[in-house]
Design a protein around this motif. Sequence first.
Motif, PDB file in Angstrom:
ATOM      1  N   ARG A  91      40.871  71.124  59.006  1.00  0.00           N
ATOM      2  CA  ARG A  91      40.868  72.583  59.122  1.00  0.00           C
ATOM      3  C   ARG A  91      41.109  73.239  57.767  1.00  0.00           C
ATOM      4  O   ARG A  91      40.498  74.251  57.434  1.00  0.00           O
ATOM      5  CB  ARG A  91      41.923  73.029  60.130  1.00  0.00           C
ATOM      6  N   MET A  92      42.011  72.656  56.950  1.00  0.00           N
ATOM      7  CA  MET A  92      42.295  73.229  55.640  1.00  0.00           C
ATOM      8  C   MET A  92      41.081  73.185  54.717  1.00  0.00           C
ATOM      9  O   MET A  92      40.857  74.107  53.928  1.00  0.00           O
ATOM     10  CB  MET A  92      43.491  72.522  54.994  1.00  0.00           C
ATOM     11  N   ILE A  94      38.029  73.379  55.678  1.00  0.00           N
ATOM     12  CA  ILE A  94      37.148  74.452  56.155  1.00  0.00           C
ATOM     13  C   ILE A  94      37.676  75.810  55.703  1.00  0.00           C
ATOM     14  O   ILE A  94      36.906  76.688  55.290  1.00  0.00           O
ATOM     15  CB  ILE A  94      37.014  74.393  57.688  1.00  0.00           C
ATOM     16  N   ILE A  95      39.004  76.002  55.763  1.00  0.00           N
ATOM     17  CA  ILE A  95      39.599  77.249  55.270  1.00  0.00           C
ATOM     18  C   ILE A  95      39.245  77.452  53.797  1.00  0.00           C
ATOM     19  O   ILE A  95      38.902  78.552  53.367  1.00  0.00           O
ATOM     20  CB  ILE A  95      41.128  77.243  55.465  1.00  0.00           C
ATOM     21  N   GLY A  96      39.311  76.365  53.017  1.00  0.00           N
ATOM     22  CA  GLY A  96      38.964  76.452  51.603  1.00  0.00           C
ATOM     23  C   GLY A  96      37.524  76.868  51.383  1.00  0.00           C
ATOM     24  O   GLY A  96      37.225  77.694  50.510  1.00  0.00           O
ATOM     25  N   VAL A  97      36.610  76.300  52.189  1.00  0.00           N
ATOM     26  CA  VAL A  97      35.188  76.652  52.080  1.00  0.00           C
ATOM     27  C   VAL A  97      34.976  78.124  52.446  1.00  0.00           C
ATOM     28  O   VAL A  97      34.262  78.861  51.746  1.00  0.00           O
ATOM     29  CB  VAL A  97      34.339  75.740  52.992  1.00  0.00           C
ATOM     30  N   VAL A  98      35.605  78.562  53.549  1.00  0.00           N
ATOM     31  CA  VAL A  98      35.463  79.954  53.985  1.00  0.00           C
ATOM     32  C   VAL A  98      36.064  80.899  52.942  1.00  0.00           C
ATOM     33  O   VAL A  98      35.527  81.983  52.695  1.00  0.00           O
ATOM     34  CB  VAL A  98      36.127  80.154  55.365  1.00  0.00           C
ATOM     35  N   PRO A 214      40.025  88.937  64.170  1.00  0.00           N
ATOM     36  CA  PRO A 214      39.686  87.535  64.499  1.00  0.00           C
ATOM     37  C   PRO A 214      38.500  86.988  63.702  1.00  0.00           C
ATOM     38  O   PRO A 214      38.103  85.839  63.910  1.00  0.00           O
ATOM     39  CB  PRO A 214      39.330  87.611  65.994  1.00  0.00           C
ATOM     40  N   ALA A 215      37.926  87.762  62.791  1.00  0.00           N
ATOM     41  CA  ALA A 215      36.688  87.373  62.109  1.00  0.00           C
ATOM     42  C   ALA A 215      36.816  86.036  61.374  1.00  0.00           C
ATOM     43  O   ALA A 215      35.989  85.132  61.558  1.00  0.00           O
ATOM     44  CB  ALA A 215      36.259  88.470  61.134  1.00  0.00           C
ATOM     45  N   SER A 216      37.824  85.897  60.525  1.00  0.00           N
ATOM     46  CA  SER A 216      37.943  84.665  59.741  1.00  0.00           C
ATOM     47  C   SER A 216      38.237  83.469  60.639  1.00  0.00           C
ATOM     48  O   SER A 216      37.689  82.376  60.434  1.00  0.00           O
ATOM     49  CB  SER A 216      39.026  84.808  58.669  1.00  0.00           C
ATOM     50  N   ASP A 217      39.093  83.641  61.645  1.00  0.00           N
ATOM     51  CA  ASP A 217      39.380  82.562  62.584  1.00  0.00           C
ATOM     52  C   ASP A 217      38.120  82.142  63.334  1.00  0.00           C
ATOM     53  O   ASP A 217      37.890  80.957  63.584  1.00  0.00           O
ATOM     54  CB  ASP A 217      40.444  82.994  63.599  1.00  0.00           C
ATOM     55  N   PHE A 218      37.315  83.123  63.716  1.00  0.00           N
ATOM     56  CA  PHE A 218      36.079  82.847  64.453  1.00  0.00           C
ATOM     57  C   PHE A 218      35.152  81.961  63.621  1.00  0.00           C
ATOM     58  O   PHE A 218      34.577  80.987  64.121  1.00  0.00           O
ATOM     59  CB  PHE A 218      35.381  84.166  64.806  1.00  0.00           C
ATOM     60  N   GLY A 222      34.434  78.103  64.353  1.00  0.00           N
ATOM     61  CA  GLY A 222      33.031  77.810  64.622  1.00  0.00           C
ATOM     62  C   GLY A 222      32.518  76.671  63.756  1.00  0.00           C
ATOM     63  O   GLY A 222      31.841  75.761  64.235  1.00  0.00           O
ATOM     64  N   ILE A 223      32.849  76.710  62.461  1.00  0.00           N
ATOM     65  CA  ILE A 223      32.438  75.625  61.554  1.00  0.00           C
ATOM     66  C   ILE A 223      33.094  74.319  61.979  1.00  0.00           C
ATOM     67  O   ILE A 223      32.463  73.256  61.975  1.00  0.00           O
ATOM     68  CB  ILE A 223      32.802  75.975  60.100  1.00  0.00           C
ATOM     69  N   ASN A 224      34.350  74.383  62.358  1.00  0.00           N
ATOM     70  CA  ASN A 224      35.092  73.196  62.775  1.00  0.00           C
ATOM     71  C   ASN A 224      34.422  72.518  63.971  1.00  0.00           C
ATOM     72  O   ASN A 224      34.289  71.290  64.025  1.00  0.00           O
ATOM     73  CB  ASN A 224      36.529  73.581  63.129  1.00  0.00           C
ATOM     74  N   ARG A 225      33.965  73.318  64.939  1.00  0.00           N
ATOM     75  CA  ARG A 225      33.318  72.767  66.127  1.00  0.00           C
ATOM     76  C   ARG A 225      31.935  72.194  65.819  1.00  0.00           C
ATOM     77  O   ARG A 225      31.481  71.254  66.476  1.00  0.00           O
ATOM     78  CB  ARG A 225      33.196  73.848  67.209  1.00  0.00           C
ATOM     79  N   LEU A 226      31.265  72.762  64.816  1.00  0.00           N
ATOM     80  CA  LEU A 226      29.911  72.317  64.489  1.00  0.00           C
ATOM     81  C   LEU A 226      29.885  70.995  63.722  1.00  0.00           C
ATOM     82  O   LEU A 226      28.916  70.245  63.821  1.00  0.00           O
ATOM     83  CB  LEU A 226      29.191  73.396  63.669  1.00  0.00           C
ATOM     84  N   ILE A 227      30.942  70.733  62.952  1.00  0.00           N
ATOM     85  CA  ILE A 227      30.962  69.518  62.133  1.00  0.00           C
ATOM     86  C   ILE A 227      31.279  68.310  63.016  1.00  0.00           C
ATOM     87  O   ILE A 227      32.216  68.353  63.816  1.00  0.00           O
ATOM     88  CB  ILE A 227      32.006  69.650  61.002  1.00  0.00           C
ATOM     89  N   PRO A 228      30.504  67.231  62.901  1.00  0.00           N
ATOM     90  CA  PRO A 228      30.767  66.039  63.712  1.00  0.00           C
ATOM     91  C   PRO A 228      32.204  65.536  63.538  1.00  0.00           C
ATOM     92  O   PRO A 228      32.785  65.608  62.462  1.00  0.00           O
ATOM     93  CB  PRO A 228      29.761  65.012  63.157  1.00  0.00           C
TER      94      PRO A 228
END
Length: 235
Positions: A91-92, A94-98, A214-218, A222-228
């Motif tokens: 998750r971290m 992904i947070i960094g990428v976002v 909720p924009a950033s969390d969304f 969303g990215i987290n769920r999409l990544i295998p």
Amino acid sequence: MGCSNLPKILLLNLFGIGLFLSWYLPENHGFWFQIDSSIFHYFNAHLATNAAFLKLVAITNNRAFDGVSLMAMGLLFLYFFLKQDAAGKRRMIIIGVVMLLTAVLINQSGRLLPVQRPSPTLSFSDINRVTELSGIPTKDSSKDSFPGDHGLMLMIFAGFMLRYFTRWSFVIAVGYVIIFSLPRIMVGAHWFTDIYVGALSMACVGLSWWLLTPASDFVINGINRLIPGYKPPSR
């Protein structure tokens, strides 16, 4: 979260827009120009009289020094990263990428502002240029210095630290804003208001709608769920 934070969002927008307009609307930027001019000439005068100060400003404005600010942010991020389990580390990342994508989007939005402003070193005559005095290649000028992109990136990092980590990490990140944006002001590549009016107003408006809704969390979820390899949190 968005509804409960609406007063904060509106207050940050009012502050950010008001701050920008206080600089943009008055002729010759009103009282802000006197502040800008005084700060620039104070540091610029010392470049010719203080060899140690000249060297410090030259080194901290060399392109290689930008890596120090990146390292400082990376180490703070790493501190929290190492304390996470596998899901938390995922998750971290992904947070960094976002966070990087957010920085790009807000920075590009800043280019839409109706402002074309050369740096102090290109606005005044008979001034000292660090590259000429020191012989060290530096970023000591800019044809379009508003808003300060370097300071904006640091402010966005601070915003993410406050939203996703701790208050003390936010305090450290604010320290980064001051420490790592100051060399750009001292060398004359940016006006004081490029950072503390331009970048700050952009950060207040842009981050408020992104991090206090909720924009950033969304996007992160969303990215987290999409990544295998995604595993839903156990209840």
